[in-house]
Design a protein around this motif. Structure first.
Motif, PDB file in Angstrom:
ATOM      1  N   ARG A 176       0.810  -1.216   0.000  1.00 46.99           N
ATOM      2  CA  ARG A 176       0.000   0.000   0.000  1.00 46.99           C
ATOM      3  C   ARG A 176       0.847   1.271   0.000  1.00 46.99           C
ATOM      4  NH1 ARG A 176      -4.464  -1.629   4.679  1.00 46.99           N
ATOM      5  NH2 ARG A 176      -5.789  -2.951   3.353  1.00 46.99           N
ATOM      6  N   THR A 177       1.973   1.234   0.697  1.00 47.57           N
ATOM      7  CA  THR A 177       2.757   2.444   0.931  1.00 47.57           C
ATOM      8  C   THR A 177       3.839   2.648  -0.104  1.00 47.57           C
ATOM      9  OG1 THR A 177       2.332   2.112   3.294  1.00 47.57           O
ATOM     10  CG2 THR A 177       4.035   3.712   2.706  1.00 47.57           C
ATOM     11  N   GLY A 178       4.351   1.568  -0.708  1.00 48.49           N
ATOM     12  CA  GLY A 178       5.419   1.705  -1.680  1.00 48.49           C
ATOM     13  C   GLY A 178       6.787   1.761  -1.015  1.00 48.49           C
ATOM     14  N   PRO A 179       7.813   2.271  -1.698  1.00 49.12           N
ATOM     15  CA  PRO A 179       9.185   2.291  -1.167  1.00 49.12           C
ATOM     16  C   PRO A 179       9.312   2.994   0.183  1.00 49.12           C
ATOM     17  CG  PRO A 179       9.181   2.822  -3.506  1.00 49.12           C
ATOM     18  CD  PRO A 179       7.747   2.801  -3.078  1.00 49.12           C
ATOM     19  N   GLU A 243       1.754   9.810   8.389  1.00 52.06           N
ATOM     20  CA  GLU A 243       2.407  10.361   7.211  1.00 52.06           C
ATOM     21  C   GLU A 243       1.439  10.636   6.072  1.00 52.06           C
ATOM     22  OE1 GLU A 243       6.481  10.866   7.206  1.00 52.06           O
ATOM     23  OE2 GLU A 243       4.939  11.552   8.594  1.00 52.06           O
ATOM     24  N   ARG A 244       0.367   9.878   5.999  1.00 53.56           N
ATOM     25  CA  ARG A 244      -0.636  10.162   4.959  1.00 53.56           C
ATOM     26  C   ARG A 244      -1.315  11.504   5.229  1.00 53.56           C
ATOM     27  NH1 ARG A 244      -1.283   6.448   1.241  1.00 53.56           N
ATOM     28  NH2 ARG A 244      -0.445   4.358   1.639  1.00 53.56           N
ATOM     29  N   GLN A 245      -1.469  11.846   6.479  1.00 50.63           N
ATOM     30  CA  GLN A 245      -1.990  13.167   6.812  1.00 50.63           C
ATOM     31  C   GLN A 245      -0.952  14.249   6.498  1.00 50.63           C
ATOM     32  OE1 GLN A 245      -5.006  13.845   7.806  1.00 50.63           O
ATOM     33  NE2 GLN A 245      -5.807  11.830   8.324  1.00 50.63           N
ATOM     34  N   GLN A 305      -6.360  24.503   2.835  1.00 44.18           N
ATOM     35  CA  GLN A 305      -6.641  23.215   2.195  1.00 44.18           C
ATOM     36  C   GLN A 305      -7.281  22.241   3.191  1.00 44.18           C
ATOM     37  OE1 GLN A 305      -2.701  22.082   0.893  1.00 44.18           O
ATOM     38  NE2 GLN A 305      -2.272  21.002   2.784  1.00 44.18           N
ATOM     39  N   GLN A 306      -8.114  22.758   4.070  1.00 47.81           N
ATOM     40  CA  GLN A 306      -8.760  21.929   5.074  1.00 47.81           C
ATOM     41  C   GLN A 306      -9.626  20.836   4.453  1.00 47.81           C
ATOM     42  OE1 GLN A 306      -8.556  21.775   8.532  1.00 47.81           O
ATOM     43  NE2 GLN A 306      -6.726  22.970   8.098  1.00 47.81           N
ATOM     44  N   GLU A 307     -10.137  21.093   3.254  1.00 52.02           N
ATOM     45  CA  GLU A 307     -11.028  20.112   2.640  1.00 52.02           C
ATOM     46  C   GLU A 307     -10.279  19.003   1.928  1.00 52.02           C
ATOM     47  OE1 GLU A 307     -14.226  20.147   3.196  1.00 52.02           O
ATOM     48  OE2 GLU A 307     -13.872  21.923   4.433  1.00 52.02           O
ATOM     49  N   GLU A 308      -8.975  19.158   1.784  1.00 55.42           N
ATOM     50  CA  GLU A 308      -8.200  18.130   1.065  1.00 55.42           C
ATOM     51  C   GLU A 308      -8.058  16.894   1.937  1.00 55.42           C
ATOM     52  OE1 GLU A 308      -4.028  17.638  -1.446  1.00 55.42           O
ATOM     53  OE2 GLU A 308      -4.503  19.512  -0.414  1.00 55.42           O
ATOM     54  N   ARG A 309      -8.294  15.769   1.367  1.00 64.38           N
ATOM     55  CA  ARG A 309      -8.226  14.531   2.123  1.00 64.38           C
ATOM     56  C   ARG A 309      -6.810  13.989   2.168  1.00 64.38           C
ATOM     57  NH1 ARG A 309     -13.501  10.950   0.222  1.00 64.38           N
ATOM     58  NH2 ARG A 309     -15.091  12.473   0.866  1.00 64.38           N
ATOM     59  N   ALA A 310      -6.567  13.124   3.155  1.00 66.59           N
ATOM     60  CA  ALA A 310      -5.268  12.456   3.234  1.00 66.59           C
ATOM     61  C   ALA A 310      -5.108  11.508   2.056  1.00 66.59           C
ATOM     62  CB  ALA A 310      -5.163  11.680   4.549  1.00 66.59           C
ATOM     63  N   VAL A 311      -3.857  11.124   1.802  1.00 64.74           N
ATOM     64  CA  VAL A 311      -3.576  10.200   0.699  1.00 64.74           C
ATOM     65  C   VAL A 311      -4.245   8.860   0.995  1.00 64.74           C
ATOM     66  CG1 VAL A 311      -1.759   9.029  -0.596  1.00 64.74           C
ATOM     67  CG2 VAL A 311      -1.368  11.337   0.303  1.00 64.74           C
ATOM     68  N   PRO A 312      -5.101   8.350   0.097  1.00 63.46           N
ATOM     69  CA  PRO A 312      -5.778   7.075   0.350  1.00 63.46           C
ATOM     70  C   PRO A 312      -4.792   5.949   0.616  1.00 63.46           C
ATOM     71  CG  PRO A 312      -6.705   8.176  -1.578  1.00 63.46           C
ATOM     72  CD  PRO A 312      -5.472   8.929  -1.209  1.00 63.46           C
ATOM     73  N   ARG A 313      -5.205   4.965   1.425  1.00 61.94           N
ATOM     74  CA  ARG A 313      -4.300   3.875   1.798  1.00 61.94           C
ATOM     75  C   ARG A 313      -3.878   3.024   0.609  1.00 61.94           C
ATOM     76  NH1 ARG A 313      -6.424   0.338   6.578  1.00 61.94           N
ATOM     77  NH2 ARG A 313      -8.267   0.241   5.240  1.00 61.94           N
ATOM     78  N   VAL A 315      -2.972   4.186  -2.262  1.00 65.51           N
ATOM     79  CA  VAL A 315      -2.049   4.946  -3.106  1.00 65.51           C
ATOM     80  C   VAL A 315      -0.687   5.023  -2.418  1.00 65.51           C
ATOM     81  CG1 VAL A 315      -1.582   7.173  -4.195  1.00 65.51           C
ATOM     82  CG2 VAL A 315      -3.927   6.300  -4.065  1.00 65.51           C
ATOM     83  N   PRO A 316       0.413   4.645  -3.096  1.00 66.63           N
ATOM     84  CA  PRO A 316       1.741   4.726  -2.476  1.00 66.63           C
ATOM     85  C   PRO A 316       2.047   6.146  -2.003  1.00 66.63           C
ATOM     86  CG  PRO A 316       1.844   3.439  -4.496  1.00 66.63           C
ATOM     87  CD  PRO A 316       0.466   4.049  -4.449  1.00 66.63           C
ATOM     88  N   LEU A 317       2.731   6.238  -0.883  1.00 66.55           N
ATOM     89  CA  LEU A 317       3.129   7.531  -0.345  1.00 66.55           C
ATOM     90  C   LEU A 317       4.352   8.065  -1.075  1.00 66.55           C
ATOM     91  CD1 LEU A 317       2.800   7.220   3.538  1.00 66.55           C
ATOM     92  CD2 LEU A 317       1.883   9.067   2.137  1.00 66.55           C
ATOM     93  N   PRO A 318       4.437   9.376  -1.300  1.00 67.46           N
ATOM     94  CA  PRO A 318       5.681   9.936  -1.826  1.00 67.46           C
ATOM     95  C   PRO A 318       6.740   9.934  -0.729  1.00 67.46           C
ATOM     96  CG  PRO A 318       4.165  11.694  -1.225  1.00 67.46           C
ATOM     97  CD  PRO A 318       3.410  10.410  -1.052  1.00 67.46           C
ATOM     98  N   LEU A 319       8.004  10.030  -1.117  1.00 64.85           N
ATOM     99  CA  LEU A 319       9.073  10.131  -0.129  1.00 64.85           C
ATOM    100  C   LEU A 319       8.996  11.508   0.525  1.00 64.85           C
ATOM    101  CD1 LEU A 319      12.111   8.455  -1.930  1.00 64.85           C
ATOM    102  CD2 LEU A 319      10.300   7.412  -0.567  1.00 64.85           C
TER     103      LEU A 319
END
Length: 359
Positions: A176-179, A243-245, A305-313, A315-319
Motif C-alpha cells: 500500500r505504501t510503496g518504497p 504520514e498520509r496526513q 486546504q482543510q477540505e483536502e483529504r489524506a492520501v488514500p491507503r 495509493v503509495p506515499l511519496p518520499l
C-alpha cells in the motif's frame, strides 16, 4: 572476451529462487550438472585463474557478455534471470572489459542471508543464499526466521505465531505504501530498539516471553529484531497513518482540536495495549520521530486546504523529509532518521537533533 557463438544449454537446469545471489546460483547450477564452480565460471567468460566464490560473503559480478552466456547455458531468458537474481545487473563491468566475471566481497552490512532450509529442501542440494534487504528474513510459508549471527540462524516460529502475522501485515503495508514503507519500518524498529534498551514498554511482558521461547537473554542482540518485530510493525502502521496526513499538510486525524502530539503517542500506546508504559516514558522515542517528521507546511496553507483529504491507503506515499533517498538493501537501521543504534549506549547525545533527553 570474444563470442564464437551461442553456448549449448546445460542438461540439468537449476530451479530459480527469487532474490538469490549470482554466486549462489552459479554454485547450484554447476553442481547440478556435475561441474566445478570454476569450470562453469570459465565457461561463461571467467579467466583461467578464477577461484571458487564463497556465497556467504562474496558475490559474482558479470559483464553483459557473461550475463548473455549464463542465460544461454541456463536455458533461461536473460530477463527471467535478472528478475530472480536481483543483483545480476548491479555490475560496473562493460561489454568491452576483458574480465567479464569478477568476484567481489559483500560489504559487511550487506552479507547475504541463507534462504529458508525448508523452502530449499528438494529443490537444491546446496544452501540457497539470497541478497538481503535486511539482517534477517521471515518465511511465512514455513513459519521460520532466518538471520546471520556469527553463523546461520534458522528458527522455527511455531511458538511465536504473532511474528508471522506481523510479517503478513508488513507485506500489506509495503504494497500500500510503496518504497517509503522501508523507511517507516526502519524508524519503527529503532523506536522499538529504544524501548528495549531503556527497558520500557513490553520488556517485562511479551518481549520477556519471546526471549524465553527462543531460549535467549538480553545479551543476544541478534535476536532483538525478532523479539520486538510485532510491535515494530504496529508502530510502522501507525506512522503510515500519520504520514498520509502529513503528505497533504494536515495534522493527525485531519487536524481536529485536541489531536496533538500527545494524542497521537497515546493512540499508539492504545494500539499496543501499553497505555501506562507509553505515559511513563515510552512517548519519548515517538516524539523524537515526530520532531524529525514535523509538518513543515505553513499554518495559512494548511487552513486553506482543510477540505483536502489524506492520501488514500491504496495509493503509495511519496518520499517525505527526512527520507528523500532510501537504500533498498543493507541494514534496516541505516534507512532510519533516528540516531541511536542497537547495542550503543542510550545517552542524551542520541537526541541531540531533537533536543530530547534520554530517560
Amino acid at each position: 572476451m570474444e563470442i564464437e557463438g551461442p553456448l549449448a544449454r546445460l542438461p540439468r537446469p537449476a530451479v530459480m529462487v527469487r532474490g538469490e545471489t549470482v554466486a549462489s546460483y552459479l554454485w547450484r547450477l554447476a553442481e547440478r550438472n556435475g561441474m566445478r564452480f570454476e569450470e562453469l565460471a570459465r565457461h561463461i567468460g571467467a579467466p583461467r585463474t578464477i577461484r571458487p566464490a564463497d556465497p556467504r560473503t562474496e558475490e559474482v559480478r558479470l559483464g553483459p557478455l557473461a550475463r548473455q552466456r549464463l542465460a544461454e547455458v541456463s536455458g533461461r531468458p536473460l530477463a527471467q534471470l535478472a528478475q530472480a537474481l536481483v543483483s545480476l545487473e548491479h555490475s560496473r563491468i562493460t561489454a568491452r572489459a576483458r574480465r567479464q566475471v569478477q568476484i567481489e566481497p559483500w560489504p559487511e552490512n550487506e552479507l547475504s542471508v541463507q534462504s529458508c532450509e525448508l523452502c530449499a529442501a528438494g529443490r537444491s542440494e546446496r544452501p540457497v543464499w539470497r541478497v538481503r534487504g535486511e539482517q534477517w528474513a521471515v518465511c511465512v510459508r514455513h513459519r521460520r526466521w532466518t538471520a546471520t549471527a556469527g553463523g546461520n540462524v534458522q528458527i522455527g516460529l511455531e511458538q511465536l505465531p504473532e511474528v508471522v502475522d506481523a510479517h503478513v501485515r508488513r507485506a500489506r503495508l509495503e504494497r500500500r505504501t510503496g518504497p517509503y514503507a522501508r523507511a517507516l519500518m526502519a524508524d519503527a524498529q529503532q523506536v522499538a530498539v529504544y524501548w528495549w534498551q531503556c527497558r520500557q514498554m513490553a520488556w517485562r511482558g511479551v518481549w520477556r516471553s519471546r526471549q524465553e521461547a527462543l531460549g535467549v537473554d538480553r545479551s543476544a542482540l541478534w535476536a532483538v529484531p525478532l523479539v520486538v518485530y510485532p510491535e515494530a510493525v504496529a508502530v510502522a502502521e501507525a506512522m503510515a497513518v500519520r504520514e498520509r496526513q502529513r503528505a497533504v499538510g494536515r495534522s493527525f486525524a485531519g487536524g481536529p482540536a485536541g489531536w496533538s502530539t500527545g494524542r497521537w503517542t497515546a493512540w499508539v500506546g492504545e494500539r499496543l495495549g501499553m497505555v501506562e508504559e507509553m505515559a511513563d516514558g515510552g512517548h519519548r522515542a515517538l516524539e523524537a520521530w515526530l520532531m524529525a517528521h514535523r509538518n513543515t507546511v505553513p499554518v495559512a496553507a494548511r487552513q486553506a486546504q482543510q477540505e483536502e483529504r489524506a492520501v488514500p491507503r491504496s495509493v503509495p506515499l511519496p518520499l517525505l523529509e527526512p527520507h528523500r533517498v532510501i537504500a533498498p538493501h543493507g541494514r534496516l537501521e541505516e534507512a532510519s532518521c533516528l540516531p541511536w543504534r542497537l547495542g550503543s549506549p542510550m545517552t542524551s547525545t542520541s537526541f541531540g537533533q531533537q533536543g530530547l533527553a534520554a530517560p
